[in-house]
Design an enzyme around this catalytic site. Sequence first.
Site, PDB file in Angstrom:
ATOM      1  N   ARG A   1      30.520  34.149  -9.519  1.00 31.51           N
ATOM      2  CA  ARG A   1      29.171  33.810  -9.971  1.00 31.51           C
ATOM      3  C   ARG A   1      28.311  33.471  -8.760  1.00 31.51           C
ATOM      4  O   ARG A   1      28.819  33.193  -7.672  1.00 31.51           O
ATOM      5  CB  ARG A   1      29.191  32.610 -10.930  1.00 31.51           C
ATOM      6  CG  ARG A   1      29.675  31.311 -10.284  1.00 31.51           C
ATOM      7  CD  ARG A   1      29.549  30.123 -11.211  1.00 31.51           C
ATOM      8  NE  ARG A   1      29.968  28.884 -10.563  1.00 31.51           N
ATOM      9  CZ  ARG A   1      29.794  27.666 -11.079  1.00 31.51           C
ATOM     10  NH1 ARG A   1      29.219  27.518 -12.260  1.00 31.51           N
ATOM     11  NH2 ARG A   1      30.203  26.597 -10.425  1.00 31.51           N
TER      12      ARG A   1
ATOM     13  N   HIS B   1      20.898  27.779 -12.374  1.00 33.06           N
ATOM     14  CA  HIS B   1      21.643  28.887 -12.945  1.00 33.06           C
ATOM     15  C   HIS B   1      20.995  30.244 -12.678  1.00 33.06           C
ATOM     16  O   HIS B   1      19.766  30.388 -12.713  1.00 33.06           O
ATOM     17  CB  HIS B   1      21.793  28.693 -14.458  1.00 33.06           C
ATOM     18  CG  HIS B   1      22.459  27.401 -14.817  1.00 33.06           C
ATOM     19  ND1 HIS B   1      23.734  27.088 -14.420  1.00 33.06           N
ATOM     20  CD2 HIS B   1      22.013  26.330 -15.530  1.00 33.06           C
ATOM     21  CE1 HIS B   1      24.051  25.893 -14.883  1.00 33.06           C
ATOM     22  NE2 HIS B   1      23.029  25.407 -15.552  1.00 33.06           N
TER      23      HIS B   1
ATOM     24  N   GLN C   1      31.183  20.204  -8.226  1.00 34.02           N
ATOM     25  CA  GLN C   1      31.752  18.881  -7.940  1.00 34.02           C
ATOM     26  C   GLN C   1      32.610  18.905  -6.680  1.00 34.02           C
ATOM     27  O   GLN C   1      32.496  18.021  -5.818  1.00 34.02           O
ATOM     28  CB  GLN C   1      32.599  18.410  -9.135  1.00 34.02           C
ATOM     29  CG  GLN C   1      31.804  17.916 -10.319  1.00 34.02           C
ATOM     30  CD  GLN C   1      31.388  19.024 -11.274  1.00 34.02           C
ATOM     31  OE1 GLN C   1      31.383  20.200 -10.926  1.00 34.02           O
ATOM     32  NE2 GLN C   1      31.027  18.644 -12.503  1.00 34.02           N
TER      33      GLN C   1
ATOM     34  N   PHE D   1      34.100  28.934 -11.962  1.00 29.36           N
ATOM     35  CA  PHE D   1      34.210  27.726 -12.772  1.00 29.36           C
ATOM     36  C   PHE D   1      35.180  28.016 -13.914  1.00 29.36           C
ATOM     37  O   PHE D   1      34.871  28.804 -14.817  1.00 29.36           O
ATOM     38  CB  PHE D   1      32.836  27.310 -13.308  1.00 29.36           C
ATOM     39  CG  PHE D   1      32.820  25.945 -13.947  1.00 29.36           C
ATOM     40  CD1 PHE D   1      33.380  24.842 -13.305  1.00 29.36           C
ATOM     41  CD2 PHE D   1      32.236  25.761 -15.193  1.00 29.36           C
ATOM     42  CE1 PHE D   1      33.352  23.586 -13.890  1.00 29.36           C
ATOM     43  CE2 PHE D   1      32.209  24.511 -15.788  1.00 29.36           C
ATOM     44  CZ  PHE D   1      32.770  23.429 -15.132  1.00 29.36           C
TER      45      PHE D   1
ATOM     46  N   THR E   1      -4.097  -5.291   0.927  1.00 27.64           N
ATOM     47  CA  THR E   1      -3.453  -3.987   1.051  1.00 27.64           C
ATOM     48  C   THR E   1      -4.240  -3.065   1.992  1.00 27.64           C
ATOM     49  O   THR E   1      -3.668  -2.178   2.621  1.00 27.64           O
ATOM     50  CB  THR E   1      -3.267  -3.314  -0.314  1.00 27.64           C
ATOM     51  OG1 THR E   1      -4.538  -3.013  -0.893  1.00 27.64           O
ATOM     52  CG2 THR E   1      -2.479  -4.214  -1.256  1.00 27.64           C
TER      53      THR E   1
ATOM     54  N   LYS F   1       0.851  -1.188   0.000  1.00 26.91           N
ATOM     55  CA  LYS F   1       0.000   0.000   0.000  1.00 26.91           C
ATOM     56  C   LYS F   1       0.883   1.232   0.000  1.00 26.91           C
ATOM     57  O   LYS F   1       1.855   1.310   0.758  1.00 26.91           O
ATOM     58  CB  LYS F   1      -0.895   0.013   1.245  1.00 26.91           C
ATOM     59  CG  LYS F   1      -2.134   0.875   1.103  1.00 26.91           C
ATOM     60  CD  LYS F   1      -3.179   0.182   0.242  1.00 26.91           C
ATOM     61  CE  LYS F   1      -4.560   0.825   0.428  1.00 26.91           C
ATOM     62  NZ  LYS F   1      -5.589   0.109  -0.366  1.00 26.91           N
TER      63      LYS F   1
END
Length: 307
Positions: A180, A264, A236, A163, A61, A13
Amino acid sequence: MAERFDLQGRHGKSRVRVSRVWRRPAADGGHLFVEWSVAVSVVSDCLPSYTSDDNSAIVATDSIKNTVCVKAKECTEVVSMEEFAVILGRHFTSLYPQVSEATVTITERPWERVLVDGKPHSHGFKLGSEKHSTEVIVKKSGSLLINSGIQGYSLLKTTQSGFEGFVRDRYTLLPETKERIVATEVTAWWRYPFEHVSQLPSKPFCFTQRYQDLKKVLADIFFGPPDVGVYSPSVQNTLYLMGREVLTRFPDIASIQLRMPNLHFLPVNLSGKENPGLVKFADDVYMPTDEPHGTIEATLTRANSKL
């Protein structure tokens, strides 16, 4: 000759919604309130129900749904959703001889205690944002797997991110930058080391506190010190540092999986023939967009941990 088939089935369920109030005195911290969406899936020896009209081994169920409410009622002492999932899993695998395994998934709606004039309210709550989830697998043998997680944990900082040095070829238009906005919506899943119900601590392990502590560590590493922050050369690298700190700080977590989309905020430059400098970007005006977005994910596991 008739073809033979292998058949494996499970049933259960989903989206069983249940709330529980533990009415403690204000002096003991006030009422505790949770709202859970519970899913239970059992592996059961009821194959004749698939291949014929024999339903005699099926746990309905609807009975599974009712059990969730009954077990919530029986929890007169405060339990975390991880503990509640273990309770349900042990119930189904012990009560029904034909059930060999139960998977219990719970997502908690993020009700948070209200502050009034800077003080925690004894029985008032407001709805937060990120969600706490768990998936617990219990087998009849007592084998146990507990995964917990967080979804929708939105984090953003307006500087201290860049970056650079990525692959450049004829498909590349993205400029390199040392400055950024970086924003993400963290999804994390971590695994606890308990592999059998007998390994659960006799003194209750505070899964809820561990969730709160882990959430704080993720934010602390993402943001850095409050006065100066910390530079992020990539999502990362930040993801790795967040996961590494979790495993370093909490020896009772065996592994962690992190997924961090790069949401972004694009610099806005507006110009036209009659007004070439309508908006000239100066690290101030951005266009938010999450479609499309970058997707970064990784799993960190202790070297001696079994996956």
